[in-house]
Design a protein around this motif. Structure first.
Motif, PDB file in Angstrom:
ATOM      1  N   CYS A  36       0.835  -1.204   0.000  1.00  0.00           N
ATOM      2  CA  CYS A  36       0.000   0.000   0.000  1.00  0.00           C
ATOM      3  C   CYS A  36       0.866   1.248   0.000  1.00  0.00           C
ATOM      4  CB  CYS A  36      -0.872   0.025   1.248  1.00  0.00           C
ATOM      5  SG  CYS A  36      -1.836  -1.477   1.451  1.00  0.00           S
ATOM      6  N   ASP A  37       0.464   2.223  -0.814  1.00  0.00           N
ATOM      7  CA  ASP A  37       1.250   3.456  -0.900  1.00  0.00           C
ATOM      8  C   ASP A  37       0.393   4.532  -1.572  1.00  0.00           C
ATOM      9  OD1 ASP A  37       4.648   3.751  -0.804  1.00  0.00           O
ATOM     10  OD2 ASP A  37       3.536   5.388  -1.748  1.00  0.00           O
ATOM     11  N   ILE A  38       0.742   5.800  -1.364  1.00  0.00           N
ATOM     12  CA  ILE A  38       0.072   6.857  -2.138  1.00  0.00           C
ATOM     13  C   ILE A  38       0.543   6.831  -3.592  1.00  0.00           C
ATOM     14  CG2 ILE A  38      -0.660   8.581  -0.429  1.00  0.00           C
ATOM     15  CD1 ILE A  38       2.059   9.924  -0.798  1.00  0.00           C
ATOM     16  N   ASN A  86       3.262  -0.755   9.770  1.00  0.00           N
ATOM     17  CA  ASN A  86       3.041   0.684   9.583  1.00  0.00           C
ATOM     18  C   ASN A  86       4.399   1.332   9.329  1.00  0.00           C
ATOM     19  OD1 ASN A  86       0.182   1.287   9.935  1.00  0.00           O
ATOM     20  ND2 ASN A  86       0.425   0.572  12.039  1.00  0.00           N
ATOM     21  N   ASN A  87       4.717   1.442   8.048  1.00  0.00           N
ATOM     22  CA  ASN A  87       6.052   1.908   7.660  1.00  0.00           C
ATOM     23  C   ASN A  87       6.051   3.293   7.025  1.00  0.00           C
ATOM     24  OD1 ASN A  87       8.941   1.560   6.443  1.00  0.00           O
ATOM     25  ND2 ASN A  87       7.610   1.817   4.658  1.00  0.00           N
ATOM     26  N   ALA A  88       4.939   3.679   6.376  1.00  0.00           N
ATOM     27  CA  ALA A  88       4.916   4.958   5.640  1.00  0.00           C
ATOM     28  C   ALA A  88       5.271   6.112   6.565  1.00  0.00           C
ATOM     29  CB  ALA A  88       3.526   5.195   5.044  1.00  0.00           C
ATOM     30  N   ALA A 154       8.764  18.374  14.344  1.00  0.00           N
ATOM     31  CA  ALA A 154       7.550  17.617  14.013  1.00  0.00           C
ATOM     32  C   ALA A 154       7.868  16.130  13.865  1.00  0.00           C
ATOM     33  CB  ALA A 154       6.934  18.151  12.722  1.00  0.00           C
ATOM     34  N   TYR A 155       8.982  15.828  13.210  1.00  0.00           N
ATOM     35  CA  TYR A 155       9.370  14.425  12.995  1.00  0.00           C
ATOM     36  C   TYR A 155       9.634  13.756  14.343  1.00  0.00           C
ATOM     37  CZ  TYR A 155      11.649  10.465  10.636  1.00  0.00           C
ATOM     38  OH  TYR A 155      11.981   9.214  10.168  1.00  0.00           O
ATOM     39  N   ALA A 156      10.387  14.445  15.201  1.00  0.00           N
ATOM     40  CA  ALA A 156      10.696  13.872  16.520  1.00  0.00           C
ATOM     41  C   ALA A 156       9.408  13.620  17.304  1.00  0.00           C
ATOM     42  CB  ALA A 156      11.624  14.802  17.297  1.00  0.00           C
ATOM     43  N   SER A 158       6.377  13.145  16.217  1.00  0.00           N
ATOM     44  CA  SER A 158       5.567  12.066  15.646  1.00  0.00           C
ATOM     45  C   SER A 158       6.203  10.702  15.897  1.00  0.00           C
ATOM     46  CB  SER A 158       5.363  12.293  14.143  1.00  0.00           C
ATOM     47  OG  SER A 158       6.582  12.200  13.446  1.00  0.00           O
ATOM     48  N   LYS A 159       7.526  10.636  15.880  1.00  0.00           N
ATOM     49  CA  LYS A 159       8.181   9.339  16.067  1.00  0.00           C
ATOM     50  C   LYS A 159       8.188   8.914  17.542  1.00  0.00           C
ATOM     51  CE  LYS A 159       9.040   8.264  11.792  1.00  0.00           C
ATOM     52  NZ  LYS A 159       8.369   7.112  11.173  1.00  0.00           N
ATOM     53  N   PHE A 160       8.241   9.891  18.473  1.00  0.00           N
ATOM     54  CA  PHE A 160       8.033   9.552  19.889  1.00  0.00           C
ATOM     55  C   PHE A 160       6.602   9.025  20.079  1.00  0.00           C
ATOM     56  CE2 PHE A 160      11.218  10.749  23.144  1.00  0.00           C
ATOM     57  CZ  PHE A 160      12.245  11.191  22.328  1.00  0.00           C
ATOM     58  N   TYR A 187      20.228   6.041  10.446  1.00  0.00           N
ATOM     59  CA  TYR A 187      20.374   6.406   9.024  1.00  0.00           C
ATOM     60  C   TYR A 187      20.310   5.153   8.146  1.00  0.00           C
ATOM     61  CZ  TYR A 187      22.329  10.925  10.565  1.00  0.00           C
ATOM     62  OH  TYR A 187      22.523  12.152  11.126  1.00  0.00           O
ATOM     63  N   THR A 188      19.366   5.147   7.207  1.00  0.00           N
ATOM     64  CA  THR A 188      19.193   3.984   6.320  1.00  0.00           C
ATOM     65  C   THR A 188      19.126   4.456   4.874  1.00  0.00           C
ATOM     66  OG1 THR A 188      17.953   2.888   8.087  1.00  0.00           O
ATOM     67  CG2 THR A 188      17.756   1.940   5.896  1.00  0.00           C
ATOM     68  N   ARG A 189      19.870   3.743   3.999  1.00  0.00           N
ATOM     69  CA  ARG A 189      20.023   4.190   2.609  1.00  0.00           C
ATOM     70  C   ARG A 189      18.740   3.935   1.802  1.00  0.00           C
ATOM     71  NH1 ARG A 189      25.042   4.802   0.705  1.00  0.00           N
ATOM     72  NH2 ARG A 189      25.835   3.160   2.032  1.00  0.00           N
ATOM     73  N   THR A 190      17.839   4.901   1.841  1.00  0.00           N
ATOM     74  CA  THR A 190      16.577   4.839   1.083  1.00  0.00           C
ATOM     75  C   THR A 190      16.419   6.176   0.361  1.00  0.00           C
ATOM     76  OG1 THR A 190      15.246   5.885   2.795  1.00  0.00           O
ATOM     77  CG2 THR A 190      15.526   3.493   2.961  1.00  0.00           C
ATOM     78  N   PRO A 191      15.412   6.289  -0.517  1.00  0.00           N
ATOM     79  CA  PRO A 191      15.172   7.588  -1.161  1.00  0.00           C
ATOM     80  C   PRO A 191      14.945   8.719  -0.152  1.00  0.00           C
ATOM     81  CG  PRO A 191      14.029   5.871  -2.361  1.00  0.00           C
ATOM     82  CD  PRO A 191      14.586   5.210  -1.135  1.00  0.00           C
TER      83      PRO A 191
HETATM   84  N1  LIG Z   1      15.669   6.318   5.836  1.00  0.00           N
HETATM   85  C1  LIG Z   1      16.015   6.587   7.069  1.00  0.00           C
HETATM   86  O1  LIG Z   1      17.170   6.967   7.351  1.00  0.00           O
HETATM   87  C2  LIG Z   1      15.023   6.399   8.195  1.00  0.00           C
HETATM   88  C3  LIG Z   1      15.507   6.355   9.514  1.00  0.00           C
HETATM   89  C4  LIG Z   1      14.619   6.149  10.556  1.00  0.00           C
HETATM   90  C5  LIG Z   1      13.283   5.937  10.298  1.00  0.00           C
HETATM   91  N2  LIG Z   1      12.819   5.978   9.013  1.00  0.00           N
HETATM   92  C6  LIG Z   1      11.397   5.728   8.823  1.00  0.00           C
HETATM   93  O2  LIG Z   1      11.249   4.564   8.035  1.00  0.00           O
HETATM   94  C7  LIG Z   1      10.033   4.611   7.294  1.00  0.00           C
HETATM   95  C8  LIG Z   1      10.323   4.347   5.825  1.00  0.00           C
HETATM   96  O3  LIG Z   1      11.193   5.364   5.383  1.00  0.00           O
HETATM   97  P1  LIG Z   1      12.001   5.319   4.023  1.00  0.00           P
HETATM   98  O4  LIG Z   1      13.351   5.813   4.349  1.00  0.00           O
HETATM   99  O5  LIG Z   1      11.822   4.024   3.334  1.00  0.00           O
HETATM  100  O6  LIG Z   1      11.205   6.497   3.249  1.00  0.00           O
HETATM  101  P2  LIG Z   1      10.947   6.770   1.694  1.00  0.00           P
HETATM  102  O7  LIG Z   1      10.593   8.211   1.603  1.00  0.00           O
HETATM  103  O8  LIG Z   1      12.071   6.273   0.887  1.00  0.00           O
HETATM  104  O9  LIG Z   1       9.645   5.901   1.401  1.00  0.00           O
HETATM  105  C9  LIG Z   1       8.432   6.202   2.056  1.00  0.00           C
HETATM  106  C10 LIG Z   1       7.261   5.650   1.268  1.00  0.00           C
HETATM  107  O10 LIG Z   1       6.076   6.072   1.973  1.00  0.00           O
HETATM  108  C11 LIG Z   1       5.127   6.550   1.031  1.00  0.00           C
HETATM  109  N3  LIG Z   1       4.228   7.496   1.688  1.00  0.00           N
HETATM  110  C12 LIG Z   1       4.469   8.770   2.055  1.00  0.00           C
HETATM  111  N4  LIG Z   1       3.376   9.333   2.584  1.00  0.00           N
HETATM  112  C13 LIG Z   1       2.405   8.386   2.553  1.00  0.00           C
HETATM  113  C14 LIG Z   1       1.055   8.352   2.962  1.00  0.00           C
HETATM  114  N5  LIG Z   1       0.439   9.439   3.468  1.00  0.00           N
HETATM  115  N6  LIG Z   1       0.362   7.208   2.813  1.00  0.00           N
HETATM  116  C15 LIG Z   1       0.953   6.108   2.275  1.00  0.00           C
HETATM  117  N7  LIG Z   1       2.222   6.093   1.842  1.00  0.00           N
HETATM  118  C16 LIG Z   1       2.949   7.210   1.998  1.00  0.00           C
HETATM  119  C17 LIG Z   1       5.968   7.189  -0.070  1.00  0.00           C
HETATM  120  O11 LIG Z   1       5.240   7.304  -1.283  1.00  0.00           O
HETATM  121  C18 LIG Z   1       7.143   6.219  -0.154  1.00  0.00           C
HETATM  122  O12 LIG Z   1       6.899   5.179  -1.063  1.00  0.00           O
HETATM  123  C19 LIG Z   1       9.441   5.996   7.572  1.00  0.00           C
HETATM  124  O13 LIG Z   1       8.468   5.898   8.581  1.00  0.00           O
HETATM  125  C20 LIG Z   1      10.639   6.795   8.063  1.00  0.00           C
HETATM  126  O14 LIG Z   1      10.256   7.866   8.887  1.00  0.00           O
HETATM  127  C21 LIG Z   1      13.658   6.202   7.959  1.00  0.00           C
END
Ligand SMILES: NC(=O)c1ccc[n+]([C@@H]2O[C@H](COP(=O)([O-])OP(=O)(O)OC[C@H]3O[C@@H](n4cnc5c(N)ncnc54)[C@H](O)[C@@H]3O)[C@@H](O)[C@H]2O)c1
Length: 249
Positions: A36-38, A86-88, A154-156, A158-160, A187-191
């Motif tokens: 599931c994703d937007i 719940n990852n989004a 805001a991020y802090a 929401s994550k707390f 820190y994780t290598r994602t977009p």
């Molecule tokens: N990358 C990091 O360094 C890191 C570190 C700690 C925590 N996180 C958390 O891990 C989770 C995944 O992060 P990521 O790095 O893969 O991010 P990302 O931005 O690469 O991917 C996030 C995905 O969520 C989708 N999304 C955004 N808003 C949405 C919504 N309202 N409804 C449904 N989908 C939605 C986006 O389209 C995207 O596909 C997030 O909750 C992020 O806060 C990431």
């Protein structure tokens, strides 16, 4: 036999990054997954690659009607829902308290915090009907350390909140066989990361991590598979940190 054989899962934010890695591993471990994703286009492309164990759905996690539709779709396609991830999440503007607009604050909270609440509220009744389940909520080290240099109020916040909601739900449903855990990546290598830091900045950040590197999304997926599986029947309400030692120091 896969570690998630016969499990039905919903994964949010599944189009890229951690959600993509989690979805790929879940399918490889035998689960059937509603991705599931937007971003429906990217999700559908991934589902086409993953084959019949996967379906795609457009979901804005901050929209309750979307959640009800997705749970109904997962149940009609696969029969029930055993796992919710719940990852989004979104980062929103990098601003401290005094510079932050109310609108921006609420937007970040509506996805990162309300999204987790709505997701659990939508899925839990189905899990209860089916005898239990496992929920994994992706928080962050930002849900443990108020400000580790990111300056994002805001991020802090929401994550707390994700950490708190996780513990509340874990207590509420422990006797009814639903486990709820939070995962706190560094820190994780994602977009999400590469959109805010270039390669050189990522290398600089890695110097402050005891493991001297950032995390790969597949490593997060391994932890989530374990927490979601029957290998972790007595683990609930806990914070699972995966940060290469960053929060030790
Ligand atoms: N990358 C990091 O360094 C890191 C570190 C700690 C925590 N996180 C958390 O891990 C989770 C995944 O992060 P990521 O790095 O893969 O991010 P990302 O931005 O690469 O991917 C996030 C995905 O969520 C989708 N999304 C955004 N808003 C949405 C919504 N309202 N409804 C449904 N989908 C939605 C986006 O389209 C995207 O596909 C997030 O909750 C992020 O806060 C990431």
């Amino acid at each position: 036999m896969g570690r998630l054989q016969n499990k039905i899962a919903i994964v949010t934010g599944a189009a890229q990054g951690m959600g993509e890695a989690i979805s790929r591993r879940f399918v490889a471990e035998g689960a059937r997954v509603a991705l599931c994703d937007i971003n429906l286009d990217a999700t559908e492309k991934l589902v086409a690659e993953l084959g019949e164990g996967a379906i795609a759905a457009r979901l804005d996690v901050s929209d309750n009607d979307d959640w009800l539709r997705v749970v109904a779709l997962a149940r009609s396609s696969f029969g029930c829902v055993n796992i919710l991830v719940n990852n989004a999440g979104i980062t929103g503007p990098t601003k401290g308290l005094l510079d932050l607009d109310e609108e921006d604050f609420l937007k970040v909270c509506s996805v990162n915090q309300t999204g987790v609440f709505l997701g659990m509220r939508a899925v839990v009744p189905s899990m209860l009907e089916d005898g239990g389940g496992a929920i994994v909520n992706i928080s962050s080290i930002s849900g443990l350390l108020a400000n580790y240099g990111t300056n994002n109020a805001a991020y802090a916040a929401s994550k707390f909140a994700v950490r708190g909601l996780t513990k509340f739900a874990a207590i509420e449903f422990a006797e009814r066989n639903i486990r709820v855990n939070s995962v706190h990546p560094g820190y994780t290598r994602t977009p999400m990361l590469t959109a805010s830091l270039n390669d050189e900045q990522i290398e600089m950040a890695a110097k402050n991590i005891p493991s001297k590197r950032v995390c790969e999304p597949e490593e997060i997926a391994s932890l989530v598979v374990f927490l979601a599986s029957d290998e972790a029947p007595y683990i609930t309400g806990n914070e699972h940190i995966i940060d290469g030692g960053y929060t030790i120091v």
